[in-house]
Design an enzyme around this catalytic site. Structure first.
Site, PDB file in Angstrom:
ATOM      1  N   GLY A 130       8.839 -87.495 -44.009  1.00 36.40           N
ATOM      2  CA  GLY A 130       9.558 -87.856 -42.780  1.00 36.40           C
ATOM      3  C   GLY A 130       8.855 -88.986 -42.054  1.00 36.40           C
ATOM      4  O   GLY A 130       8.078 -88.729 -41.118  1.00 36.40           O
ATOM      5  N   SER A 132      10.630 -92.653 -41.810  1.00 31.52           N
ATOM      6  CA  SER A 132      11.631 -93.544 -41.214  1.00 31.52           C
ATOM      7  C   SER A 132      12.498 -92.838 -40.164  1.00 31.52           C
ATOM      8  O   SER A 132      12.796 -91.652 -40.282  1.00 31.52           O
ATOM      9  CB  SER A 132      12.550 -94.095 -42.302  1.00 31.52           C
ATOM     10  OG  SER A 132      11.798 -94.655 -43.340  1.00 31.52           O
ATOM     11  N   GLU A 248       1.687 -93.537 -52.743  1.00 25.99           N
ATOM     12  CA  GLU A 248       3.132 -93.695 -52.904  1.00 25.99           C
ATOM     13  C   GLU A 248       3.468 -94.987 -53.647  1.00 25.99           C
ATOM     14  O   GLU A 248       4.416 -95.049 -54.408  1.00 25.99           O
ATOM     15  CB  GLU A 248       3.817 -93.672 -51.522  1.00 25.99           C
ATOM     16  CG  GLU A 248       5.329 -93.773 -51.645  1.00 25.99           C
ATOM     17  CD  GLU A 248       6.071 -93.581 -50.333  1.00 25.99           C
ATOM     18  OE1 GLU A 248       5.444 -93.174 -49.345  1.00 25.99           O
ATOM     19  OE2 GLU A 248       7.283 -93.854 -50.316  1.00 25.99           O
TER      20      GLU A 248
HETATM   21  C1  LIG Z   1      16.366 -94.809 -51.891  1.00 21.84           C
HETATM   22  C2  LIG Z   1      15.593 -94.716 -50.601  1.00 21.84           C
HETATM   23  C3  LIG Z   1      14.839 -93.594 -50.353  1.00 21.84           C
HETATM   24  C4  LIG Z   1      14.125 -93.500 -49.154  1.00 21.84           C
HETATM   25  N1  LIG Z   1      13.411 -92.350 -48.922  1.00 21.84           N
HETATM   26  C5  LIG Z   1      12.729 -92.225 -47.761  1.00 21.84           C
HETATM   27  C6  LIG Z   1      12.009 -91.027 -47.481  1.00 21.84           C
HETATM   28  O1  LIG Z   1      11.992 -90.087 -48.273  1.00 21.84           O
HETATM   29  N2  LIG Z   1      11.355 -90.938 -46.283  1.00 21.84           N
HETATM   30  C7  LIG Z   1      11.346 -91.950 -45.384  1.00 21.84           C
HETATM   31  O2  LIG Z   1      10.701 -91.810 -44.352  1.00 21.84           O
HETATM   32  N3  LIG Z   1      12.037 -93.105 -45.617  1.00 21.84           N
HETATM   33  C8  LIG Z   1      12.716 -93.261 -46.780  1.00 21.84           C
HETATM   34  N4  LIG Z   1      13.420 -94.412 -47.026  1.00 21.84           N
HETATM   35  C9  LIG Z   1      13.501 -95.423 -45.975  1.00 21.84           C
HETATM   36  C10 LIG Z   1      12.736 -96.702 -46.260  1.00 21.84           C
HETATM   37  O3  LIG Z   1      11.348 -96.484 -46.155  1.00 21.84           O
HETATM   38  C11 LIG Z   1      13.255 -97.741 -45.251  1.00 21.84           C
HETATM   39  O4  LIG Z   1      14.596 -98.006 -45.599  1.00 21.84           O
HETATM   40  C12 LIG Z   1      12.453 -98.993 -45.276  1.00 21.84           C
HETATM   41  O5  LIG Z   1      11.162 -98.782 -44.785  1.00 21.84           O
HETATM   42  C13 LIG Z   1      13.153-100.105 -44.437  1.00 21.84           C
HETATM   43  O6  LIG Z   1      13.449 -99.655 -43.164  1.00 21.84           O
HETATM   44  P1  LIG Z   1      14.922 -99.852 -42.551  1.00 21.84           P
HETATM   45  O7  LIG Z   1      15.899 -99.284 -43.519  1.00 21.84           O
HETATM   46  O8  LIG Z   1      14.913 -99.317 -41.163  1.00 21.84           O
HETATM   47  O9  LIG Z   1      15.175-101.425 -42.533  1.00 21.84           O
HETATM   48  P2  LIG Z   1      14.621-102.461 -41.458  1.00 21.84           P
HETATM   49  O10 LIG Z   1      13.214-102.145 -41.120  1.00 21.84           O
HETATM   50  O11 LIG Z   1      15.609-102.545 -40.336  1.00 21.84           O
HETATM   51  O12 LIG Z   1      14.647-103.797 -42.276  1.00 21.84           O
HETATM   52  C14 LIG Z   1      15.850-104.530 -42.536  1.00 21.84           C
HETATM   53  C15 LIG Z   1      15.452-105.830 -43.246  1.00 21.84           C
HETATM   54  O13 LIG Z   1      14.623-106.627 -42.354  1.00 21.84           O
HETATM   55  C16 LIG Z   1      13.382-106.937 -42.983  1.00 21.84           C
HETATM   56  N5  LIG Z   1      12.305-106.910 -42.010  1.00 21.84           N
HETATM   57  C17 LIG Z   1      12.058-105.944 -41.094  1.00 21.84           C
HETATM   58  N6  LIG Z   1      10.943-106.233 -40.377  1.00 21.84           N
HETATM   59  C18 LIG Z   1      10.471-107.416 -40.856  1.00 21.84           C
HETATM   60  C19 LIG Z   1       9.341-108.215 -40.556  1.00 21.84           C
HETATM   61  N7  LIG Z   1       8.478-107.863 -39.592  1.00 21.84           N
HETATM   62  N8  LIG Z   1       9.169-109.366 -41.253  1.00 21.84           N
HETATM   63  C20 LIG Z   1      10.031-109.723 -42.236  1.00 21.84           C
HETATM   64  N9  LIG Z   1      11.126-108.994 -42.569  1.00 21.84           N
HETATM   65  C21 LIG Z   1      11.341-107.844 -41.896  1.00 21.84           C
HETATM   66  C22 LIG Z   1      13.176-105.840 -44.012  1.00 21.84           C
HETATM   67  O14 LIG Z   1      12.308-106.265 -45.047  1.00 21.84           O
HETATM   68  C23 LIG Z   1      14.598-105.590 -44.505  1.00 21.84           C
HETATM   69  O15 LIG Z   1      14.952-106.536 -45.479  1.00 21.84           O
HETATM   70  C24 LIG Z   1      14.148 -94.552 -48.216  1.00 21.84           C
HETATM   71  C25 LIG Z   1      14.906 -95.683 -48.480  1.00 21.84           C
HETATM   72  C26 LIG Z   1      15.618 -95.779 -49.656  1.00 21.84           C
HETATM   73  C27 LIG Z   1      16.425 -97.023 -49.909  1.00 21.84           C
END
Ligand SMILES: Cc1cc2nc3c(=O)[nH]c(=O)nc-3n(C[C@H](O)[C@H](O)[C@H](O)COP(=O)(O)OP(=O)(O)OC[C@H]3O[C@@H](n4cnc5c(N)ncnc54)[C@H](O)[C@@H]3O)c2cc1C
Length: 383
Positions: A130, A132, A248
């Site tokens: 947990g 995100s 991880e």
């Molecule tokens: C299949 C899958 C399984 C997952 N499982 C888990 C889980 O078990 N537990 C968990 O906690 N999370 C999980 N996640 C979540 C994952 O860790 C997040 O999706 C990821 O960290 C991106 O966060 P976000 O989706 O909020 O995108 P955002 O953070 O909103 O990012 C959107 C885009 O903006 C870019 N971006 C954001 N900030 C910056 C920056 N400072 N500089 C440059 N570019 C930037 C990102 O690279 C991305 O391309 C999972 C995701 C997927 C796809």
């Protein structure tokens, strides 16, 4: 496939594990269709995980005193390679085996170790991560879920998002705020173990593009956690999570996401008339990327085995690994479309379709490409 890659210095004792694992998998996976196998560490199969555990193949690196194998990271690497390249459905125990178990071993209290580690090794306790939240994915330090200390324990309020397997797991290790405000960033964050059967928890599953149901949103509505739900030190959650991310991000699962598909394609080439020069060149190109990547992943394993926490190196290998994992289905789609008059096996096309749809997630889960590159730049002193 793996025989072609035997170039790395994995100790002989660890290599010895390959034969029994292959024999076990021949039987356990018999009859499973390729597109099901291609799901591998997205495939949840509690019975399969328990069959692995019965052979001592879950929690291999955890101490024998807790029911683990007491083995080094190389044995786990060999096991992971064999499982992933064959497409074994390892998702049920994967997170506990890879990171929750080692985290509890390192930071947990005696009571937590005695309670959780034997259950993890027996594949009786499945974990999810947990981290995100709706407004905090990449910006993890801005998370808002809060655990407040009260006389009866910690009261948990907030929401997690994209939590893989929360609908099937028994426990979540959540990163939450225990003091201060989101603006305090890395200060005041802690990790807590959440029993997902507690009152006040709602889990809602979200379908992905392929139709699979693996990730969830999880709501905590004043959930009362016992005092000893806290793992490690209060306020030290950020440092703990950073170390956890090295586990991880460093494993072979960041290289082999498209391997079942690649293998199915190679088998298709071998079973027909002589492969075209373009196909042979493509197979060589993919292998030429795969071999050094695997060398790097083995080198990371050596660092983990020596007790280091290779955070920056793990970010680099994950970034390069997911680039290859994503390139493979696209390259194979082009190769298969090159001559529309050649009949292609339906199972291969179904597998290609699945991997093509799911591969964009490879560079999101576990930290996005852009975030990893920021970590690498900072590690190199360029940022
Ligand atoms: C299949 C899958 C399984 C997952 N499982 C888990 C889980 O078990 N537990 C968990 O906690 N999370 C999980 N996640 C979540 C994952 O860790 C997040 O999706 C990821 O960290 C991106 O966060 P976000 O989706 O909020 O995108 P955002 O953070 O909103 O990012 C959107 C885009 O903006 C870019 N971006 C954001 N900030 C910056 C920056 N400072 N500089 C440059 N570019 C930037 C990102 O690279 C991305 O391309 C999972 C995701 C997927 C796809």
């Amino acid at each position: 496939m793996l025989d072609a890659l035997e170039l790395s210095a994995i100790p002989e004792a660890a290599q010895g594990l390959r034969a029994p694992v292959r024999t076990f998998l021949d039987e356990a996976l018999a009859g499973r269709v390729t597109d099901r196998l291609a799901r591998s560490w997205m495939g949840f199969d509690a019975e399969f995980s328990r069959a692995l555990a019965a052979r001592g193949w879950v929690g291999m690196t955890l101490p024998e005193a807790y029911g683990g194998g007491g083995k080094d990271a190389f044995l786990r690497f060999v096991l992971a390679e064999e499982l992933l390249c064959r497409g074994a459905p390892v998702s049920a125990h994967w997170i506990a085996d890879r990171q929750s178990g080692p985290l509890i071993l390192k930071y947990g209290t005696t009571r937590q170790k005695d309670f959780f580690l034997p259950k993890i090794c027996a594949a009786e306790a499945f974990f999810c991560i947990g981290m995100s939240e709706p407004q905090s994915g990449s910006d993890l330090a801005g998370l808002r879920t809060r655990a407040t200390l009260k006389p009866d324990g910690w009261v948990l309020k907030g929401q997690k998002l994209w939590t893989t397997n929360a609908h099937l797991a028994h426990y979540m290790i959540a990163l939450v705020r225990t003091s201060g405000a989101p603006e305090d960033r890395h200060q005041g964050l802690s990790q807590v173990i959440v029993d997902l059967s507690l009152p006040g928890i709602t889990v809602r599953t979200i379908g992905d593009l392929t139709g699979d149901l693996h990730f969830n949103e999880v709501f905590f509505d004043d959930v009362l956690l016992p005092h000893d739900a806290l793992v490690g030190e209060e306020g030290a959650g950020w440092a703990q999570v950073t170390a956890e991310l090295a586990f991880e991000r460093s494993g072979p699962e960041r290289i082999y996401g498209s391997m079942v598909l690649f293998d199915a394609w190679l088998q298709h080439l071998r079973s027909g008339p002589a492969a075209s020069p373009a196909d042979v060149a493509l197979a060589g190109r993919i292998l030429a990327h795969l071999v050094p990547l695997r060398e790097m992943s083995v080198a990371l394993t050596a660092k983990l085995a020596a007790g280091h926490s290779p955070v920056i190196e793990a970010a680099l290998v994950k970034d390069l690994g997911t680039e290859l994992e994503q390139a493979i289905p696209n390259l194979l789609a082009e190769a298969l479309a090159a001559d529309p008059h050649i009949a292609r096996p339906e199972a291969l096309l179904r597998t290609l379709s699945y991997v093509l749809q799911v591969c964009p997630t490879f560079s999101l889960r576990g930290g996005t490409r852009e975030i990893l590159r920021g970590v690498i730049a900072r590690g190199l002193g360029l940022r």
